[in-house]
Write a protein that holds these residues in place. Structure first.
Motif, PDB file in Angstrom:
ATOM      1  N   ALA A   1       2.904   6.527  13.960  1.00 27.62           N
ATOM      2  CA  ALA A   1       2.739   7.618  14.915  1.00 27.62           C
ATOM      3  C   ALA A   1       3.835   8.668  14.805  1.00 27.62           C
ATOM      4  O   ALA A   1       3.779   9.695  15.489  1.00 27.62           O
ATOM      5  CB  ALA A   1       2.716   7.061  16.344  1.00 27.62           C
ATOM      6  N   HIS A   2       4.823   8.434  13.941  1.00 31.26           N
ATOM      7  CA  HIS A   2       5.921   9.385  13.809  1.00 31.26           C
ATOM      8  C   HIS A   2       5.402  10.716  13.266  1.00 31.26           C
ATOM      9  O   HIS A   2       4.485  10.739  12.427  1.00 31.26           O
ATOM     10  CB  HIS A   2       6.992   8.818  12.864  1.00 31.26           C
ATOM     11  CG  HIS A   2       8.254   9.613  12.856  1.00 31.26           C
ATOM     12  ND1 HIS A   2       8.449  10.700  12.043  1.00 31.26           N
ATOM     13  CD2 HIS A   2       9.400   9.478  13.579  1.00 31.26           C
ATOM     14  CE1 HIS A   2       9.655  11.211  12.257  1.00 31.26           C
ATOM     15  NE2 HIS A   2      10.253  10.492  13.174  1.00 31.26           N
ATOM     16  N   PRO A   3       5.953  11.844  13.722  1.00 31.90           N
ATOM     17  CA  PRO A   3       5.456  13.153  13.271  1.00 31.90           C
ATOM     18  C   PRO A   3       5.427  13.324  11.747  1.00 31.90           C
ATOM     19  O   PRO A   3       4.559  14.042  11.231  1.00 31.90           O
ATOM     20  CB  PRO A   3       6.444  14.133  13.912  1.00 31.90           C
ATOM     21  CG  PRO A   3       6.920  13.436  15.135  1.00 31.90           C
ATOM     22  CD  PRO A   3       6.971  11.985  14.781  1.00 31.90           C
ATOM     23  N   MET A   4       6.340  12.691  11.026  1.00 34.54           N
ATOM     24  CA  MET A   4       6.346  12.804   9.569  1.00 34.54           C
ATOM     25  C   MET A   4       5.211  12.014   8.920  1.00 34.54           C
ATOM     26  O   MET A   4       4.850  12.262   7.768  1.00 34.54           O
ATOM     27  CB  MET A   4       7.687  12.319   8.992  1.00 34.54           C
ATOM     28  CG  MET A   4       8.879  13.108   9.443  1.00 34.54           C
ATOM     29  SD  MET A   4       8.880  14.780   8.766  1.00 34.54           S
ATOM     30  CE  MET A   4      10.501  15.348   9.300  1.00 34.54           C
ATOM     31  N   MET A   5       4.655  11.045   9.641  1.00 38.43           N
ATOM     32  CA  MET A   5       3.687  10.121   9.062  1.00 38.43           C
ATOM     33  C   MET A   5       2.266  10.285   9.573  1.00 38.43           C
ATOM     34  O   MET A   5       1.307  10.089   8.832  1.00 38.43           O
ATOM     35  CB  MET A   5       4.122   8.661   9.334  1.00 38.43           C
ATOM     36  CG  MET A   5       5.432   8.242   8.677  1.00 38.43           C
ATOM     37  SD  MET A   5       5.272   8.104   6.875  1.00 38.43           S
ATOM     38  CE  MET A   5       6.188   9.565   6.361  1.00 38.43           C
ATOM     39  N   ARG A   6       2.115  10.656  10.819  1.00 37.19           N
ATOM     40  CA  ARG A   6       0.808  10.523  11.463  1.00 37.19           C
ATOM     41  C   ARG A   6      -0.271  11.429  10.884  1.00 37.19           C
ATOM     42  O   ARG A   6      -1.457  11.116  10.979  1.00 37.19           O
ATOM     43  CB  ARG A   6       0.934  10.738  12.967  1.00 37.19           C
ATOM     44  CG  ARG A   6       1.333  12.137  13.382  1.00 37.19           C
ATOM     45  CD  ARG A   6       1.574  12.202  14.886  1.00 37.19           C
ATOM     46  NE  ARG A   6       2.076  13.507  15.299  1.00 37.19           N
ATOM     47  CZ  ARG A   6       2.857  13.692  16.354  1.00 37.19           C
ATOM     48  NH1 ARG A   6       3.222  12.648  17.096  1.00 37.19           N
ATOM     49  NH2 ARG A   6       3.269  14.897  16.672  1.00 37.19           N
ATOM     50  N   GLY A   7       0.113  12.537  10.271  1.00 31.40           N
ATOM     51  CA  GLY A   7      -0.905  13.434   9.756  1.00 31.40           C
ATOM     52  C   GLY A   7      -1.229  13.254   8.292  1.00 31.40           C
ATOM     53  O   GLY A   7      -2.057  13.992   7.744  1.00 31.40           O
ATOM     54  N   LEU A   8      -0.599  12.283   7.645  1.00 29.97           N
ATOM     55  CA  LEU A   8      -0.777  12.139   6.205  1.00 29.97           C
ATOM     56  C   LEU A   8      -2.146  11.575   5.855  1.00 29.97           C
ATOM     57  O   LEU A   8      -2.666  10.686   6.536  1.00 29.97           O
ATOM     58  CB  LEU A   8       0.315  11.235   5.630  1.00 29.97           C
ATOM     59  CG  LEU A   8       1.736  11.812   5.623  1.00 29.97           C
ATOM     60  CD1 LEU A   8       2.717  10.780   5.113  1.00 29.97           C
ATOM     61  CD2 LEU A   8       1.805  13.083   4.782  1.00 29.97           C
ATOM     62  N   GLY A   9      -2.687  12.063   4.756  1.00 30.57           N
ATOM     63  CA  GLY A   9      -3.996  11.610   4.306  1.00 30.57           C
ATOM     64  C   GLY A   9      -3.933  10.351   3.478  1.00 30.57           C
ATOM     65  O   GLY A   9      -2.946   9.619   3.475  1.00 30.57           O
ATOM     66  N   VAL A  10      -4.983  10.112   2.729  1.00 31.66           N
ATOM     67  CA  VAL A  10      -5.122   8.900   1.951  1.00 31.66           C
ATOM     68  C   VAL A  10      -4.151   8.909   0.773  1.00 31.66           C
ATOM     69  O   VAL A  10      -3.811   9.962   0.232  1.00 31.66           O
ATOM     70  CB  VAL A  10      -6.584   8.770   1.448  1.00 31.66           C
ATOM     71  CG1 VAL A  10      -6.913   9.859   0.437  1.00 31.66           C
ATOM     72  CG2 VAL A  10      -6.852   7.408   0.879  1.00 31.66           C
ATOM     73  N   GLU A  11      -3.675   7.721   0.385  1.00 32.19           N
ATOM     74  CA  GLU A  11      -2.868   7.591  -0.825  1.00 32.19           C
ATOM     75  C   GLU A  11      -3.794   7.698  -2.036  1.00 32.19           C
ATOM     76  O   GLU A  11      -4.796   6.972  -2.128  1.00 32.19           O
ATOM     77  CB  GLU A  11      -2.132   6.246  -0.844  1.00 32.19           C
ATOM     78  CG  GLU A  11      -0.934   6.191   0.062  1.00 32.19           C
ATOM     79  CD  GLU A  11       0.238   7.011  -0.461  1.00 32.19           C
ATOM     80  OE1 GLU A  11       0.366   7.148  -1.692  1.00 32.19           O
ATOM     81  OE2 GLU A  11       1.008   7.523   0.370  1.00 32.19           O
ATOM     82  N   PRO A  12      -3.473   8.566  -2.980  1.00 36.12           N
ATOM     83  CA  PRO A  12      -4.423   8.833  -4.072  1.00 36.12           C
ATOM     84  C   PRO A  12      -4.636   7.681  -5.049  1.00 36.12           C
ATOM     85  O   PRO A  12      -5.656   7.650  -5.733  1.00 36.12           O
ATOM     86  CB  PRO A  12      -3.808  10.046  -4.781  1.00 36.12           C
ATOM     87  CG  PRO A  12      -2.371  10.031  -4.409  1.00 36.12           C
ATOM     88  CD  PRO A  12      -2.313   9.465  -3.029  1.00 36.12           C
ATOM     89  N   LEU A  13      -3.707   6.749  -5.119  1.00 34.35           N
ATOM     90  CA  LEU A  13      -3.863   5.644  -6.064  1.00 34.35           C
ATOM     91  C   LEU A  13      -4.450   4.389  -5.420  1.00 34.35           C
ATOM     92  O   LEU A  13      -4.433   3.318  -6.017  1.00 34.35           O
ATOM     93  CB  LEU A  13      -2.517   5.326  -6.728  1.00 34.35           C
ATOM     94  CG  LEU A  13      -2.012   6.414  -7.680  1.00 34.35           C
ATOM     95  CD1 LEU A  13      -0.631   6.067  -8.217  1.00 34.35           C
ATOM     96  CD2 LEU A  13      -2.987   6.638  -8.827  1.00 34.35           C
ATOM     97  N   THR A  14      -4.972   4.532  -4.207  1.00 29.55           N
ATOM     98  CA  THR A  14      -5.615   3.413  -3.536  1.00 29.55           C
ATOM     99  C   THR A  14      -7.131   3.579  -3.575  1.00 29.55           C
ATOM    100  O   THR A  14      -7.656   4.644  -3.910  1.00 29.55           O
ATOM    101  CB  THR A  14      -5.161   3.315  -2.072  1.00 29.55           C
ATOM    102  OG1 THR A  14      -5.647   4.476  -1.361  1.00 29.55           O
ATOM    103  CG2 THR A  14      -3.638   3.243  -1.972  1.00 29.55           C
TER     104      THR A  14
END
Length: 295
Positions: A140-153
């Motif tokens: 939920a941290h502001p640096m993390m919560r908006g990140l999309g999918v990891e491309p290598l997953t």
């Protein structure tokens, strides 16, 4: 700015020194980098054991025995130097920016580990930063919560791309650079992936989805080229433009195999294509493409 393959290369090098170790002493030599160091930063790290070292987008994430996560971003000029207790295996990781040396005046944080090794963080321009985040609050941290999918997953597939691109008005480059859609993908690797997929950067992102929101052949093709380009770059140790280093001190080499990025005015490398690579500006950043085989 380092992109995903460069950060992953640093992570793999640091992992050997960090994981399983207790931070015996933390030496912080200034109050801030890009942001101030967290309150009682050295005190909170001293005595903590590093349980794992992961990567999320372009961030390094050290999970600690204290129930906190140490979030680290390299900025433009951040790099780590690992020195073993016997000083027989010193390694510089992340020496990619402008060829600047790891000078003592740029050493801002030093991790002294229980086995006698030291991990030093250098950052001439101080655009990097370190944060401490409670594990329970990490996502939920502001640096993390908006990140999309990891491309290598497995999360990045043609159906995901189509769902996010359905009805999109942006061009493909802007779509792919949006960290809320794909985390960690940057300008270099977007250019290379689009070239391999035969897609022009300025083409509408909506070509990835049918009117009903199903993936098109372009979505299938692009998913594969994104993963392949990143995997190739990681295998080569990264490619950031000046003097990027592996964990063993050797330069990253993926830039030697760029097919389109930075090749303005040169012949297209695709067999049988007679195009000449063009450079344009999109969103304030350079784009490179072949006008003949990228459509």
């Amino acid at each position: 700015m380092p992109e995903l393959p460069e950060v992953e290369t640093v992570r793999r090098g640091l992992q050997r020194a960090f994981v399983g170790q207790v931070i015996r002493r933390m030496d912080v030599r200034r109050p801030d980098l890009r942001f101030p160091f967290p309150e009682r930063f050295a005190e909170r790290l001293t005595g903590a054991r590093v349980l794992s070292l992961d990567r999320r987008a372009k961030y390094l994430v050290a999970r600690l025995s204290t129930g906190e996560a140490l979030l680290m971003h390299l900025g433009m000029t951040g790099r780590f130097h690992v020195k073993n207790a016997d000083e027989t295996d010193a390694r510089l990781m992340g020496d990619y920016a402008y060829g600047t040396a790891a000078e003592e005046r740029h050493l801002h944080a030093l991790f002294a580990l229980a086995d006698g090794a030291e991990v030093a963080y250098f950052d001439p321009r101080r655009f990097g930063y370190m944060l401490l985040i409670p594990d329970a609050e990490f996502d939920a941290h502001p640096m993390m919560r908006g990140l999309g999918v990891e491309p290598l997953t497995a999360g990045l597939d043609a159906h995901y791309l189509a769902a996010r691109a359905h009805g999109a008005r942006r061009d493909l480059k802007a779509f792919l650079l949006d960290q809320r859609i794909i985390a960690g993908l940057g300008n270099i690797y977007v250019a290379e992936a689009l070239f391999r997929a035969g897609l022009k950067p300025s083409r509408p992102a909506s070509v990835l989805a049918t009117p009903g929101g199903k993936p098109t052949r372009y979505a299938e093709r692009l998913t594969g080229t994104i993963k392949a380009v990143l995997e190739d770059a990681i295998a080569a140790g990264g490619s950031t433009l000046r003097d990027y280093r592996h964990a063993d001190g050797q330069s990253g080499s993926f830039q030697a195999t760029f097919e389109v990025y930075g090749r303005e005015g040169e012949p297209c490398v695709r067999p049988g294509c007679r195009g000449i690579v063009q450079r344009s500006i999109q969103g304030g950043r350079s784009s490179f493409h072949c006008p003949v085989c990228q459509r």
